[in-house]
Write a protein that holds these residues in place. Structure first.
Motif, PDB file in Angstrom:
ATOM      1  N   HIS A  86       7.990  18.064  -3.302  1.00  0.00           N
ATOM      2  CA  HIS A  86       7.558  17.250  -2.152  1.00  0.00           C
ATOM      3  C   HIS A  86       7.954  15.783  -2.382  1.00  0.00           C
ATOM      4  O   HIS A  86       8.555  15.150  -1.519  1.00  0.00           O
TER       5      HIS A  86
ATOM      6  N   HIS B 174       0.766  11.744   6.244  1.00  0.00           N
ATOM      7  CA  HIS B 174       2.186  11.484   6.466  1.00  0.00           C
ATOM      8  C   HIS B 174       2.419  11.073   7.919  1.00  0.00           C
ATOM      9  O   HIS B 174       3.556  11.022   8.367  1.00  0.00           O
TER      10      HIS B 174
ATOM     11  N   HIS C 138      -1.744   7.003   0.392  1.00  0.00           N
ATOM     12  CA  HIS C 138      -0.632   7.894   0.077  1.00  0.00           C
ATOM     13  C   HIS C 138       0.719   7.191   0.126  1.00  0.00           C
ATOM     14  O   HIS C 138       1.670   7.642  -0.507  1.00  0.00           O
TER      15      HIS C 138
ATOM     16  N   HIS D 256       3.262   7.418  -2.925  1.00  0.00           N
ATOM     17  CA  HIS D 256       4.665   7.863  -2.861  1.00  0.00           C
ATOM     18  C   HIS D 256       5.605   6.787  -3.406  1.00  0.00           C
ATOM     19  O   HIS D 256       6.660   7.101  -3.939  1.00  0.00           O
TER      20      HIS D 256
HETATM   21 ZN   LIG Z   1       2.949  13.219   0.322  1.00  0.00          ZN
END
Ligand SMILES: [Zn+2]
Ligand SMILES: [Zn+2]
Length: 288
Positions: free
Chosen positions: A99, A204, A233, A237
């Protein structure tokens, strides 16, 4: 038009029946039976034990190697992580590393790519998961860990024992075995499942791209409340090696407090942090 993968009936039936059992079971118990207050305490303890096993264990320790943990902590993560029915550490981490690696580069190689829609990223990918196609070549480091191999080998009995038999047996001590099974078993499984899934779907789409505009991942403090801090998040990332996701001191990230707390008694070590200057520079570039 690419061929759609066949349905994974094992995953589908589990993901479909657990919410039904949790919902109907909880309503029936509340109306016709009894849920002892001790069972709700057990439910809460299981939520925290399983939640931290996923966020601090599966995610930040194993998938990202953001710190080191002594074996009793690892054993805790492995047995309560199994109780979540999210797969073994090896399975979870091979998907998660793909991912991160492919989320902006090759949507077909990101198992839960948001480019294929909210539903796919949330749960659809599990419904059509082709277990045979996992190659595990990106988790060689984890295969060297004997405890991780042990969890992978005995994952199914461990998951059933810790996820369902254990809470039933504990609640039987105060005469509420069925409550233990439904509340601390099924209801807890469904809640932990969907909070994990929210990171792949909501986080996301809905939120701020504080550190990197090009990434689909977003920072969302509401989601952080539901996911022990995993809602930050976009930061994660951008800086996956950092053991923190909510990087400011006031960010609600109980997972970072848990990891840091354990470090004061020597149970976790080598907590990795990206420097303040680099984080600030990155934030300004993204804002600019
Ligand atoms: Zn993610
Ligand atoms: Zn991650």
């Amino acid at each position: 038009m690419p061929q759609r993968k066949p349905i994974n009936w094992l995953n589908t039936s589990f993901l479909l029946t657990t919410p039904i059992l949790a919902l109907i079971g909880t309503v029936c118990l509340a109306v016709y039976g009894h849920i002892h207050w001790q069972t709700w305490v057990l439910f809460t303890i299981m939520i925290f034990a399983c939640g931290f096993s996923v966020t601090a264990g599966y995610h930040r320790l194993y998938a990202h190697r953001a710190y080191q943990a002594r074996w009793p902590v690892q054993l805790f993560y492995l047995i309560f992580g199994a109780a979540t029915f999210e797969g073994s550490v090896l399975e979870w981490c091979t998907d998660h590393r793909n991912h991160h690696r492919y989320s902006e580069r090759d949507y077909d190689k990101d198992p839960y790519s948001i480019e294929k829609g909210f539903w796919h990223a949330h749960i659809g990918w599990l419904i059509r998961l082709d277990i045979e196609s996992r190659d595990f070549s990106n988790v060689e480091d984890l295969k060297a860990n004997g405890l991780v191999r042990w969890q992978d080998k005995y994952f199914v009995p461990l998951a059933f024992f810790m996820g369902l038999i254990f809470p039933t047996a504990i609640a039987a001590l105060w005469g509420n075995a069925l409550g233990g099974l439904i509340i601390a078993g099924f209801l807890r499984i469904v809640m932990v499942h969907h909070s994990t899934f929210f990171i792949n779907s909501f986080c996301h789409i809905f939120g701020k791209r504080t550190y990197c505009k090009e990434k689909t991942a977003v920072d969302n403090w509401v989601l952080a409340l539901l996911t022990f801090g995993e809602g930050y998040h976009n930061f994660h990332h951008r800086f996956p090696i950092d053991y923190r996701n909510g990087v400011k001191f006031y960010h609600f990230d109980p997972t970072k407090w848990f990891i840091r707390g354990l470090s004061y008694v020597g149970l976790t070590t080598d907590l990795k942090r990206v420097s303040k200057e680099k984080i600030e520079r990155t934030r300004q570039q993204a804002a600019g």
